[in-house]
Write an enzyme that holds these catalytic residues in place. Structure first.
Site, PDB file in Angstrom:
ATOM      1  N   GLN A  84     -12.054  11.809 -18.070  1.00 24.97           N
ATOM      2  CA  GLN A  84     -13.175  12.038 -18.980  1.00 24.97           C
ATOM      3  C   GLN A  84     -14.470  12.316 -18.220  1.00 24.97           C
ATOM      4  OE1 GLN A  84     -11.489   8.336 -21.470  1.00 24.97           O
ATOM      5  NE2 GLN A  84     -13.486   8.968 -22.213  1.00 24.97           N
TER       6      GLN A  84
ATOM      7  N   PHE B 115      -9.547   7.562 -24.649  1.00 20.91           N
ATOM      8  CA  PHE B 115     -10.028   6.320 -25.273  1.00 20.91           C
ATOM      9  C   PHE B 115     -10.908   5.479 -24.350  1.00 20.91           C
ATOM     10  CE2 PHE B 115      -5.626   7.080 -26.959  1.00 20.91           C
ATOM     11  CZ  PHE B 115      -6.023   7.691 -28.140  1.00 20.91           C
TER      12      PHE B 115
ATOM     13  N   GLU C  47     -12.291   7.196 -18.057  1.00 15.99           N
ATOM     14  CA  GLU C  47     -13.682   7.367 -17.653  1.00 15.99           C
ATOM     15  C   GLU C  47     -13.861   7.016 -16.181  1.00 15.99           C
ATOM     16  OE1 GLU C  47     -18.181   6.027 -19.081  1.00 15.99           O
ATOM     17  OE2 GLU C  47     -16.472   5.734 -20.413  1.00 15.99           O
TER      18      GLU C  47
ATOM     19  N   ARG D  50     -23.601  -3.487 -24.666  1.00 14.80           N
ATOM     20  CA  ARG D  50     -23.379  -2.859 -25.973  1.00 14.80           C
ATOM     21  C   ARG D  50     -22.823  -3.869 -26.976  1.00 14.80           C
ATOM     22  NH1 ARG D  50     -22.930   2.617 -28.300  1.00 14.80           N
ATOM     23  NH2 ARG D  50     -23.799   3.439 -26.368  1.00 14.80           N
TER      24      ARG D  50
ATOM     25  N   ARG E 138     -12.762   2.744 -26.282  1.00 15.90           N
ATOM     26  CA  ARG E 138     -13.370   3.253 -27.509  1.00 15.90           C
ATOM     27  C   ARG E 138     -14.213   2.191 -28.227  1.00 15.90           C
ATOM     28  NH1 ARG E 138      -9.589   6.480 -31.863  1.00 15.90           N
ATOM     29  NH2 ARG E 138     -11.216   7.674 -32.921  1.00 15.90           N
TER      30      ARG E 138
ATOM     31  N   PHE F  76     -16.671   0.562 -26.542  1.00 12.60           N
ATOM     32  CA  PHE F  76     -17.420   0.153 -25.349  1.00 12.60           C
ATOM     33  C   PHE F  76     -18.188  -1.152 -25.549  1.00 12.60           C
ATOM     34  CE2 PHE F  76     -20.434   0.936 -21.808  1.00 12.60           C
ATOM     35  CZ  PHE F  76     -19.564   1.439 -20.850  1.00 12.60           C
TER      36      PHE F  76
ATOM     37  N   THR G  96     -26.457   4.073 -23.215  1.00 10.37           N
ATOM     38  CA  THR G  96     -27.562   3.139 -22.989  1.00 10.37           C
ATOM     39  C   THR G  96     -28.191   3.322 -21.607  1.00 10.37           C
ATOM     40  OG1 THR G  96     -25.944   1.446 -22.334  1.00 10.37           O
ATOM     41  CG2 THR G  96     -26.730   1.402 -24.611  1.00 10.37           C
TER      42      THR G  96
ATOM     43  N   ALA H  84     -19.149   7.525 -25.196  1.00  8.98           N
ATOM     44  CA  ALA H  84     -20.251   7.079 -26.053  1.00  8.98           C
ATOM     45  C   ALA H  84     -20.388   7.941 -27.311  1.00  8.98           C
ATOM     46  CB  ALA H  84     -21.585   7.068 -25.278  1.00  8.98           C
TER      47      ALA H  84
ATOM     48  N   GLU I  79     -16.154   7.019 -31.846  1.00  5.00           N
ATOM     49  CA  GLU I  79     -15.979   5.569 -31.753  1.00  5.00           C
ATOM     50  C   GLU I  79     -16.178   4.796 -33.058  1.00  5.00           C
ATOM     51  OE1 GLU I  79     -17.375   4.278 -27.370  1.00  5.00           O
ATOM     52  OE2 GLU I  79     -18.827   5.502 -28.449  1.00  5.00           O
TER      53      GLU I  79
END
Length: 769
Positions: free
Chosen positions: A200, A231, A235, A313, A345, A347, A453, A522, A721
């Site tokens: 990703q 998902f 990442e 988060r 997914r 986060f 963020t 995100a 998400e």
């Protein structure tokens, strides 16, 4: 304009998916002589490496090389942030399954077989495996808890007419993407490296490979055409495979490929963070919350990975859709000798939201009220309405004004469509007449903040070419993992030029075309990349329009209906392009976008971290066998806010899939480690994701009619998400069914497996709770 935006068009790769012709990393034809890699893994959770005997590995059939940490070219760190994750263990192992050595062989099977032959002696050290272990050892990241507070929580709790305390344990979740982790690295004749990766985050792969090989990022090119699911699990977790392949390719001069088999994938890679959430809530006799004090404990694993922003988060979503006049949120990021928990997914948002939904459910039980009634009393005001008491828009616990709330209208519409109140009465009547099979129903909302963020990640680039024949070539920094991003962005491009979608060709995400990309995460893929593509298309369209105005001495130029209308002239799009080309008008442009109006002070826990909020709600009805814990979701009704949806068909698919994945996390998907830190649920035989038969028999999904107040691409909203949190309604419907078994509060932990449900039903029937 072409009118293709807002249309329910199929996924661009759908024919390839259903015929098996879609090409993933493992399907790419490899150069002659390609080598294959496998990791040798630690079989202890924590220990110092005293001796390694790899002679049998080196002598195994097909083995070309075996690498240990000392054989690597310098610093081969694969961590996304903290530089604390060496490619191979360097003297000490920190979890059972950590890569210790690397096998390079002629085939995938030979590499895997050889990797099992290593003999490693360890001096075992005490392993910290659980949240309680970590607290006892004070094993944590950031040195201590992070605390955000607003509204004088302690005073408000003390003054509240009613108070109660509780706790919920929340399990992790395996990503279980259909395509496992995979990478292919090819050394180039100019000394560079070309990498195909199922990731990703192509730019992070580029950065990590360049760092490991000691070369400039410009010497590394990373391509990603598609992933078979991500998902969040792709990442940062793909870094190790890409770096390993690049290092081996540099060493051998041959292309190198690596893919994890499913069991290795589950044993090596990180999961969704386990959480424990403790709460104390103050409220009045009508169920209105006056103050909430949360303590969140996140089990982060052995390295930091992305745990800090995940835990942040979770704190940022501790309010969900509810106005909290006073709140205190304390977060502990705990280090353990387990797989390094990572992005998944939502986060961290799902864990934070489940915490406040448990509070609402518990308060309702305490007051003998319908939980839906308690939720309604605490929703944020509509559309940033002025609070009578505050004389200002209501703010989140971190100070962001909530100016776009549609939760009251959306939930009201859903309750009416789903006949919630009528069905709740029917559920009560059923339970009164049935001793063993109990039904439950729950309606839960979601308010989810959209933006990274880490503010600087909220940017994107794109590259657009228009060719002489009127065809359009499109590239952007987002990655396609099945969510339909490429199709949505192609719709944007077609609409900007007023042409048929068939003219637009999207090519693989490529760091050599669009640099410095952010992860497709995100829920920001369409927001960021759609706007970047729009900017590039508008630049080209503007050049063409200005030239054609002068060329035809016309006052207006309109791109529509696969034509260009220049004053009274109507040109086929390709004719207009040809004229511009022959008059030396540039038909290529880059586009760039940065999200406006966001700022975030993480240390103080204040600011506007999100550009906007996405909303949704779900009603779930379940049936439970109180004697065995077996259960089934009977019906689900969902209404979700996607703004002015770019593609309703794709968005509804995301909502459906998100709900099922969220419900799976909270019901069937249980991760189990033994006392030595070995993951016992590392295959489909022991780890149970929802299957087709687990879908609700009645599954009604609709999009809420709405436009985004923020200036997003065509006023749409992110949809990747937020729908996952709708699965919370299934979990709380099961809790509602257990409440029918007796007088006590269920205090159900997640996942609500049949064993947990059976025990909770027995406990409630006994009056405990």
């Amino acid at each position: 304009m072409s009118g293709v935006v807002h249309k329910p068009l199929p996924h661009d790769s759908a024919p390839l998916h259903v015929t098996g012709r879609a090409q993933y990393v493992d399907d790419i034809p490899t150069p002659a002589g390609t080598l294959h890699l496998a990791f040798g893994l630690s079989d202890v959770a924590h220990g110092k490496i005293r001796r390694m005997d790899l002679s049998a590995v080196r002598a195994a059939p097909g083995v070309v090389a075996v690498l240990m940490a000392d054989d690597l070219p310098g610093d081969c760190d694969v961590a996304p942030a903290a530089h604390d994750e060496p490619l191979l263990a360097d003297g000490e192992v920190h979890y059972l399954g950590q890569p210790v050595f690397l096998v390079v062989a002629e085939s995938h099977l030979e590499a895997r077989k050889a990797a099992r032959l290593g003999r490693i002696e360890y001096e075992e050290l005490p392993a910290i495996l659980t949240i309680d272990d970590a607290l006892a050892a004070d094993s944590r990241f950031e040195g201590g808890p992070v605390i955000w507070e607003r509204g004088g929580c302690e005073r408000a709790l003390a003054a509240a007419p009613r108070r109660l305390k509780g706790r919920i344990e929340i399990g992790g979740q395996e990503h279980f993407y259909l395509e496992g982790q995979a990478a292919l690295a090819e050394p180039m004749d100019d000394g560079g490296m070309r990498v195909h990766s199922s990731t990703q985050h192509p730019t992070e792969i580029q950065h990590k490979v360049a760092h490991a090989l000691g070369m400039a990022m410009a010497m590394v090119r990373v391509e990603v055409r598609r992933m078979g699911g991500g998902f969040g699990g792709k990442e940062s977790q793909g870094n190790a495979l890409a770096v390993a392949c690049a290092v081996a390719a540099r060493l051998t001069g041959r292309a190198c490929k690596m893919r994890y088999d499913r069991d290795d994938d589950m044993i090596i890679t990180g999961k969704r963070h386990d959480f424990r959430i403790e709460y104390e809530v103050g409220f009045d006799d009508g169920g209105r919350l006056l103050a909430v004090d949360f303590v969140q404990y996140a089990r982060c694993g052995w390295s930091q990975d992305l745990s800090l922003p995940v835990a942040d988060r979770a704190m940022l979503h501790a309010d969900n859709a509810y106005y909290l006049p006073a709140a205190r949120i304390e977060s502990h990021r705990l280090r353990t000798n387990t797989q390094s928990a990572t992005a998944f997914r939502g986060f961290g948002g799902p864990q934070g939201i489940l915490g406040i939904e448990r509070v609402m459910d518990h308060v309702a039980h305490e007051l003998g009220l319908d939980p839906f009634e308690v939720r309604q009393k605490n929703f944020y005001a509509s559309g940033g309405s002025i609070s009578a008491k505050m004389k200002a828009p209501q703010r989140t616990p971190y100070g962001q004004p909530v100016e776009d709330s549609v939760i009251r209208e959306l939930v009201g519409e859903l309750a009416e469509r789903a006949r919630y109140r009528e069905r709740r009465e029917a559920v009560a009547a059923w339970n009164a007449g049935h001793e063993v099979l109990k039904r439950g129903i729950a309606l839960t909302p979601v308010k989810f903040g959209i933006s990274f963020t880490l503010t600087h990640l909220n940017q994107a680039g794109a590259l657009v070419h228009v060719y002489q024949d009127g065809s359009i070539h499109l590239n952007h920094g987002g990655t396609e993992m099945g969510q339909g991003l490429f199709q949505k962005v192609a719709q944007v491009a077609a609409d900007r030029f007023g042409v048929a979608l068939e003219r637009v060709r999207i090519t693989a995400t490529d760091t050599g075309k669009v640099p410095n990309t952010s992860a497709t995460a995100a829920s920001s893929g369409s927001d960021l990349n759609g706007m970047a593509v729009k900017a590039a298309c508008d630049e080209i369209r503007g050049r063409m329009g200005e030239f054609l105005k002068g060329y035809y001495q016309a006052g207006t130029v309109v791109f529509a209906d696969d034509c260009v209308h220049v004053g009274g002239e109507v040109l086929a799009f390709e004719e207009a392009v040809r004229i511009c080309y022959e008059n030396r008008i540039s038909l290529s442009a880059t586009g760039f976008y940065r999200t406006p109006d966001i700022s975030w002070d993480r240390a103080r826990g204040e600011g506007r971290p999100f550009y906007y909020f996405a909303y949704g709600a779900a009603v779930s009805e379940v049936v439970l066998d109180r004697l065995t814990g077996e259960n089934r979701i009977l019906r689900v009704d969902i209404l979700h806010d996607a703004g002015a949806s770019l593609n309703p068909a794709l968005d509804i698919g995301q909502v459906e899939g998100g709900f099922v994945q969220g419900a799976g996390w909270l019901t069937t998907e249980e991760l189990v480690w033994d006392s030595r830190g070995r993951l016992m649920t590392h295959a489909p035989s022991t780890y149970k994701i929802p299957a087709c038969g687990d879908r609700p028999r009645i599954f009604n999904v609709d999009l809420f009619e709405n436009e985004n107040r923020s200036e997003t691409i065509y006023r749409s909203k992110a949809v990747g998400e937020p729908p996952l949190m709708l699965g919370i309604s299934a979990f709380l419907a099961l809790s509602d069914a257990i409440r029918a078994c007796g007088e006590g509060y269920p205090a159900l932990d997640a996942p609500a497996t049949p064993e947990r449900l059976m025990r909770a039903a027995a406990r409630v029937a006994g009056g405990a709770g």
